[in-house]
Write an enzyme that holds these catalytic residues in place. Sequence first.
Site, PDB file in Angstrom:
ATOM      1  N   TRP A   1     -64.314 -46.236 -26.521  1.00  0.00           N
ATOM      2  CA  TRP A   1     -64.088 -44.786 -26.408  1.00  0.00           C
ATOM      3  C   TRP A   1     -63.064 -44.334 -27.455  1.00  0.00           C
ATOM      4  O   TRP A   1     -63.164 -43.240 -28.007  1.00  0.00           O
ATOM      5  CB  TRP A   1     -63.567 -44.466 -24.999  1.00  0.00           C
ATOM      6  CG  TRP A   1     -63.212 -43.018 -24.798  1.00  0.00           C
ATOM      7  CD1 TRP A   1     -64.037 -42.025 -24.363  1.00  0.00           C
ATOM      8  CD2 TRP A   1     -61.939 -42.397 -25.039  1.00  0.00           C
ATOM      9  NE1 TRP A   1     -63.364 -40.834 -24.311  1.00  0.00           N
ATOM     10  CE2 TRP A   1     -62.070 -41.031 -24.726  1.00  0.00           C
ATOM     11  CE3 TRP A   1     -60.698 -42.856 -25.487  1.00  0.00           C
ATOM     12  CZ2 TRP A   1     -61.025 -40.129 -24.840  1.00  0.00           C
ATOM     13  CZ3 TRP A   1     -59.651 -41.955 -25.607  1.00  0.00           C
ATOM     14  CH2 TRP A   1     -59.821 -40.610 -25.282  1.00  0.00           C
ATOM     15  N   HIS A   2     -62.082 -45.214 -27.733  1.00  0.00           N
ATOM     16  CA  HIS A   2     -61.023 -44.829 -28.659  1.00  0.00           C
ATOM     17  C   HIS A   2     -61.516 -44.680 -30.094  1.00  0.00           C
ATOM     18  O   HIS A   2     -60.939 -43.926 -30.868  1.00  0.00           O
ATOM     19  CB  HIS A   2     -59.878 -45.837 -28.623  1.00  0.00           C
ATOM     20  CG  HIS A   2     -59.012 -45.661 -27.423  1.00  0.00           C
ATOM     21  ND1 HIS A   2     -59.305 -46.243 -26.215  1.00  0.00           N
ATOM     22  CD2 HIS A   2     -57.875 -44.950 -27.229  1.00  0.00           C
ATOM     23  CE1 HIS A   2     -58.379 -45.889 -25.335  1.00  0.00           C
ATOM     24  NE2 HIS A   2     -57.502 -45.110 -25.926  1.00  0.00           N
ATOM     25  N   GLY A   3     -62.522 -45.406 -30.458  1.00  0.00           N
ATOM     26  CA  GLY A   3     -62.987 -45.235 -31.827  1.00  0.00           C
ATOM     27  C   GLY A   3     -64.082 -46.218 -32.176  1.00  0.00           C
ATOM     28  O   GLY A   3     -64.247 -47.248 -31.520  1.00  0.00           O
TER      29      GLY A   3
END
Lengths: 487, 317
Positions: free
Chosen positions: A325-327
Amino acid sequence: MLFNSIQFAIFLPVVFVLYWFVTGKSLRWQNILLLVASYFFYACWDYRFLFLLMFSTLLDYFTGLKMHDAPDRKGKRFWFWTSVIVNLGFLAVFKYYNFFADSFAEMMSQFGMQIDPWTIQVILPVGISFYTFHGLSYVIDIYYDRIPAERNFVEYAVFVSFFPLLVAGPIERATHLLPQIKKARSFDYSKAIDGLRQILWGLFKKMVIADLCAEHANAIFNHADSYGGLTLVLGALFFTLQIYGDFSGYSDIALGTARLFGIELLRNFAFPYFSRDIAEFWRRWHISLSSWFRDYLYVPLGGSKGGTWMRVRNTFIIFLVSGFWHGANWTFIVWGGLNALYFLPLLLLNRNRNNMEIVAQNTFLPSVKEFFQMSITFALTVLAWIFFRASSVRSAIDYISAMLKGLLDMKLITQSINYLIVQVGYFLPVFILFFFLIEWSGRRHQYALAHFGLRWPKMIRWSFYLGLALVILLFAGKEQQFIYFQF
Amino acid sequence: MLVKNNNSSIFSFKLKKFILHTSLFLALVAGIFTLVLFRAGFEVDEFYGRFTTPKQHSLILGTSRAAQGLNPEVINQELGRNDLFNYSFTNEHSPYGPVYLRSIQSKHDAIGHDGIFILTVDPWNIGSDKNNPDDESLFRENDLMLHGMWDVNSSPNLLYLLHYYEGSYYNILKKKQDPQLHLRPNGWLEVMVPMDSTSVEKRTKDRLKLYREETLKRYAFSSSRLSWLGKTVEYLKPFGKVYLVRLPVSDEMIDIELEQNKSFDVIIREFASTMNLPYLDLSSDNDSIAFTDGNHIARGSTPIVSRKVAEFIRNHP
């Protein structure tokens, strides 16, 4: 428009005055003002992506109504999946497409096949992960009959786009925020002052701690091959402070700003670096995202109900998805995986819910055991952040390897002492010490400064706030983009 | 109804009290902060001071080569003047183009006809993006500081201090200065880096590597920039005498510049002749000149170069 910019310093008072003085008597007009202000705030980044935000809002609004009005389960399911697929589709295209295309080409090259992946040159719309998750939580809650669909479009749109949380959260729930948007709000002096206090503390965390630490974290991580041993430990420590100051500082500003408008947002941080184990850390770090994954992924997957294997599998899924989700980078996935590994022993020994209260609940200092537990958890977290910060998994491994190899090398120890004296100086260590003291003393409250100095005479307390404001202005580091904007 | 009115007035009172308290607090913060900003002087950084003087009558224009290489004090002394000001910045900020011309127009005191204007030229400040050097939307200075500096004549210059100053304001309070960069009140940037052979060799190696591996690949000659140089000359001509100067660089740098554009010197000579301007080419006149990095004239050699330029001006009144 950054929270720590002059533009925002003008924008916020203007919206505040209009909100309470011009539209204060009508809830409908207050919400319209919040929506217009929020769209303006977002358009300041890139007006083109405002249409994406509007589309996402309209999509979830209409699919919510359709689900609610669907005559049978089949119809409801159709609208539910329409919303989920379109929402995740946008996220996939804007955030993950290039990652998958490049990873596929790289995998093929391992088999001797050269593929030139077709990648898209598009910037990531700010906050897309946050508002997509807002919308998703809303449609999932309707699908499972936890809430009715919202019929008032303006109120729903404010729920998605309320400017303090629009670009980096906290990730709100319809069950928490929508009722507040629908209810008449009256001005509360003490809450507003509390909001300003939280903004002040958030600005200190962001502009002094995070931005000053960022200068050194960047200098060391970007030239990691010139350093070794303790200097690399310093780099990792600076990044650990940077990311906490940056993100929790942003959240404090968001919560404080929302409070000025009579709205309470979800708490996002609860002093995570004072955690005694990694399970406690994850109950205290980015709480709105962790609880989102718990409620909308972990529980539907079976949560802790099944056998050990099921719990381990679900835990790994949660951490890997959270990392992703973060990247769109393998570094985030490894970071998630590493945290899952940290979590595993606690899960297997059934000790993941041992530390539910804040450390040293009834004493000022922690016990030796608690201090030792906090230190171990902090060290593990620092190690994991190296993957989060590094540009690739390879460079993270090289960083850790050079760091460990040089730990006892006298030449490198001298290098790190030199770095501290020449590059860092004495102001930053003093600020970090001050920061930890205030955080520690306020650990039982919503945010560190919430009750700090409340018993002092008014003049002294306001002088303290004045001093803090001046420290922020005079010592702020070089302005850095909020890290979580890129997510 | 009465209750509602009471609630409403209490609400209004509390709101006004909040605004009063907050305003007082912010006014106090802003007041103290403004006092700090008033302490800002030429020591702030390598640019700030140039935006704090009044409008100027005579100007030295160009990039960091001119900023460091031409000392107005020496030229003024040689010519018996006192009005020359160095308004040069860097290769990124001040190549010839619309942004720099607008800034020059803001800085220039458009009175009288006896000014002198030394415009330094090199292949980089008349060069732009290699893929499309004449596309003005790709000019590298478009999003940089000079573009937004609509006020260049105020002291303190709040626009610069609030928007473009990158250091800590504490340094302003303490009047802390970069020990290697001293911007003088006449706009000359005195760079005090170690000049022992090892340091010079290292800096030269790094600089030449940067130019060969990056700058050379990025820039090509831009006719559009040359035409903006022409517009700059046309603007300045009615107010005095305009001179074109190419400053000395090291032999290795000359080689790189020849690689970038073999006919640069011919183009500039033609340009000077068309515009009827005196042109002094000192690029290869580097025998007695020391450089900090092969690209910038060392402060010890600045008087030599400045005197040569002054002599040229004296000979071309």
